[in-house]
Design an enzyme around this catalytic site. Structure first.
Site, PDB file in Angstrom:
ATOM      1  N   LEU A   1       0.821  -1.212   0.000  1.00  0.00           N
ATOM      2  CA  LEU A   1       0.000   0.000   0.000  1.00  0.00           C
ATOM      3  C   LEU A   1       0.859   1.268   0.000  1.00  0.00           C
ATOM      4  O   LEU A   1       1.712   1.439   0.867  1.00  0.00           O
ATOM      5  CB  LEU A   1      -0.889  -0.016   1.253  1.00  0.00           C
ATOM      6  CG  LEU A   1      -1.803   1.191   1.432  1.00  0.00           C
ATOM      7  CD1 LEU A   1      -2.852   1.244   0.344  1.00  0.00           C
ATOM      8  CD2 LEU A   1      -2.431   1.162   2.806  1.00  0.00           C
ATOM      9  N   ASP A   2       0.625   2.145  -0.942  1.00  0.00           N
ATOM     10  CA  ASP A   2       1.308   3.442  -1.020  1.00  0.00           C
ATOM     11  C   ASP A   2       2.811   3.306  -1.191  1.00  0.00           C
ATOM     12  O   ASP A   2       3.565   4.234  -0.881  1.00  0.00           O
ATOM     13  CB  ASP A   2       1.015   4.295   0.232  1.00  0.00           C
ATOM     14  CG  ASP A   2      -0.466   4.589   0.380  1.00  0.00           C
ATOM     15  OD1 ASP A   2      -1.163   4.618  -0.642  1.00  0.00           O
ATOM     16  OD2 ASP A   2      -0.921   4.782   1.514  1.00  0.00           O
ATOM     17  N   GLU A   3       3.268   2.157  -1.645  1.00  0.00           N
ATOM     18  CA  GLU A   3       4.711   1.995  -1.827  1.00  0.00           C
ATOM     19  C   GLU A   3       5.090   1.660  -3.263  1.00  0.00           C
ATOM     20  O   GLU A   3       6.222   1.267  -3.536  1.00  0.00           O
ATOM     21  CB  GLU A   3       5.246   0.923  -0.863  1.00  0.00           C
ATOM     22  CG  GLU A   3       5.022   1.293   0.588  1.00  0.00           C
ATOM     23  CD  GLU A   3       5.841   0.457   1.559  1.00  0.00           C
ATOM     24  OE1 GLU A   3       6.665  -0.358   1.112  1.00  0.00           O
ATOM     25  OE2 GLU A   3       5.641   0.640   2.777  1.00  0.00           O
TER      26      GLU A   3
END
Lengths: 273, 273, 273, 273
Positions: B217-219
């Site tokens: 997530l979000d990476e």
């Protein structure tokens, strides 16, 4: 500079006290935080302060209990600068104090390496080597604190000082005395080697953050931040080189605001007028 | 677009193949990563491709094994947009596709709330409600995937779609197909409610990040980032309002570069020419 | 660095010559102007140049007539800096050359006032006072040119040198040798006192421009520009103070690109790779 | 909003009147110009205005003669938008009013071409075609003024309206009613075709300026400006495309500040709190 719990009528009351003391308000900024109902006000006054010795007390008298009221003059402050090896931030501070762009003087520099001693000498600034060689971490820090205490500076600026301060050392100074420049746009890339972290994450911006030092590493109240754009062609080393400019500019802006008495500490944040 | 392991002479060999096919090089950008010796090249060519059916194969033949060579024409791509309730990013995509500023069309929009259905209707774009009401998380996601698969879009843009995609869903699409706009300057403030996080941290900048979606997530690989300045007067709500502009601008720029075939994925990073 | 009239196949031909000389292309940037069909290419090569004495000639041989081909090594260049009274730009150049951030040395400084002589002395840099007192404008300029010619610098940087150069002086140096930092975002506020002009116009941004000096005052090819935001609280003096930072940063970036041999002059513009 | 000649004690007096009317000061900003001793103050008040009908008069009574005191509520304003052919600025205004990001409604749009009529229709906004075809310049303008007067809007926004207004038309509206977005960082590139001018000058930044319209073309009081970076690869057309984003963002920010009643006109400048 006025700080207190928020209440109805504060501005009116304070401006009235100024009026009675024949101090003209040149500029006034206020901020009331909605989260904890704290009130901050910076008032620039013009008039004869010598004729009004009771002014601060009179202001305090109209404010809620526990108010902090301070009167600052524009005198040149004394900075102590802590460094390791990188010259750019110290160099910029030296030049800006030298040229008068910063209303301050670099009273002394201390470093855990001797590299920047020559630069200090060029500006006639005493350099204190407080080496880490052959001494315990604790002992080195103790010596650094001793060195700082001797200088009696208004502010201690960590200008790429690559050592983590212990809670003991942080607690030794009032909050607001120690200022750090961190080479990332915090809270991204806290801790060591932020440019390497940035390179491995593949970010398209890098930045710098000037903040007051607290017990929580890289989590103190932020004074100023800025970023520059990077791209895939940058590695950690070229990011570091490009980042030098934004580091020195962010610290410079933070110091200008601090020296203009525009910065209030509000819990873990700042109010910067 | 060419991607392969780096080797001596690649540029010479590829440009020679272009020359032999009488394709003139209008612009060429290359990048070789020093960390893993991967080579990326984008070449803009001018000529009669119909007369050169073997061109891509001929390029591949001069490159190290495992090279990826793709030939892109400038055709208008199809976007599928996933939304929740906020109108600004979708609105900007609709306007920019409508006016031709983005070389794409919004083929369909799907949302877990019906709020933006009216906006889509105004642009003649089909809106699919895939509600979370009364269905399991899994089932809602299954329906969303079904909906996406029906549309057959070149890119799926998460335009403030406030749901976390499961690994199953992420794995269902090739890396590079799903694009997200996150409302912070990643890696700061990952996860939920970044503006509240930013408010509580007291940052002086807020930002946005467009990235490809991966399992973490979000990476995922960052395509574009930008920031704007804020101060103590902003709370989470006014940060969110101010942040809308940078969110839509960052996503717009990311989409322009993707639609211009300027973006390569390089591990967890991007190369953007 | 290669510059010539545009033609089909140039990139192929040049890369082929590199290949034959066993010089590996580390990075290559090209640009072909559509307005006048001029071609610019910067190639970073890795290999044994000593073993290839004919390399430059061989490149020239495959290019259209009149091509300019130059081979640059990364040696440290010599700067001559011209100043009047303001310390910040000179100070930054001195620090950046001192710390190695700029791949150059300040070989000498000349000024029409003696104010900055002390600063130069601190860095062991010769300072030449070429005063305007009691001499004609022409004579002062003649002396300055003499002074410059003695130093034999690669670049002459006008670091807030507040004198207009005569056509004679400009013509005396090859285009590209003289670099000026102007304290506005040109073409706005050409000529004298740009901050006063900016104040009276009520602009919300101020900026700086680094450009090569030509016969037309403030109209030479622009290398780098940037701006900062201001507001109604700034007067000409505070604009000037705030502008100092952007002046020194813009000049620094321009000099870095020049010293990296990334800047081509193209008529009255630049190509900066 | 208060505007008057500067005098000692104004802030005290006004805050006292607020206090007497039991109106609490939520935020107050002041500015006193040093050049012409004009005083500007914006006060955000919380309380029961209905119970204080004499409040504005009471404020005016304590101020120097000729003071302008206005009380603004936060009601949704009516915008009239003038366009030619470009969709991006109008599109952004429509979306932002639609989503509530701008506290305004687009009451009507008028254009000298019919291109944007379809876009308006999608948002249910009346579009008026006031063509230049077959009518004199004077007559077209007369019809446009008639059209504007019918709409009765709070503000008339020239959203890439590519016509120069005659002095007669400018004089017909109070200063502050007409707002223009100009596609350059004024005062650079006044007049026609700023992107072509920018391309020929070889600037490294382009920008946009939102300003009030006055009799002097492109010289009215500037409300907001911003820039983006460009390089040698941009021609006038790609500059125009890239510039669209900054145009719409600058106008949006200007309109937000105007609609928040934060903008004062001060001669040929603005005070924006």
């Amino acid at each position: 500079m006025t700080e207190c719990d928020d209440a109805v009528g504060i501005i009116t009351k304070v401006t009235h006290v100024c009026f009675e003391h024949r101090l003209n308000i040149v500029r006034q900024d206020q901020f009331a935080s909605t989260e904890d109902c704290r009130f901050f006000m910076r008032t620039v006054l013009d008039g004869d302060f010598a004729a009004s010795p009771s002014f601060v007390d009179d202001v305090r008298a109209v404010l809620p209990g526990g108010a902090r009221v301070t009167l600052k003059d524009g005198r040149r402050r004394r900075l102590m600068v802590l460094v390791t090896r990188e010259a750019h931030v110290l160099g910029d501070l030296l030049i800006k104090c030298y040229s008068g762009a910063l209303n301050a003087e670099v009273a002394a520099v201390a470093g855990n390496h001797g590299d920047l001693s020559d630069l200090c000498e060029r500006f006639g600034v005493p350099f204190h080597l407080v080496s880490c060689e052959g001494v315990s971490r604790d002992e080195q820090e103790r010596r650094m604190m001793e060195c700082i205490d001797t200088v009696n500076a208004d502010y201690v600026v960590l200008a790429k000082y690559m050592r983590i301060l212990s809670p003991r050392m942080v607690a030794h100074y009032p909050l607001g005395r120690l200022i750090n420049i961190h080479h990332s746009f915090l809270p991204a890339f806290m801790g060591a080697r932020p440019y390497e972290q940035a390179f491995h994450r593949g970010v398209k911006i890098i930045g710098a953050t000037a903040h007051f030092v607290t017990d929580n590493l890289d989590e103190g109240p932020i004074i100023e931040q800025d970023v520059i754009k990077v791209n895939h062609r940058y590695d950690a080393a070229t990011m570091a080189k490009a980042g030098h400019d934004v580091e020195q500019m962010v610290l410079l802006r933070a110091m200008q605001r601090i020296l203009d008495d525009k910065v209030f500490i509000h819990g873990n944040k700042t109010v910067v007028f």
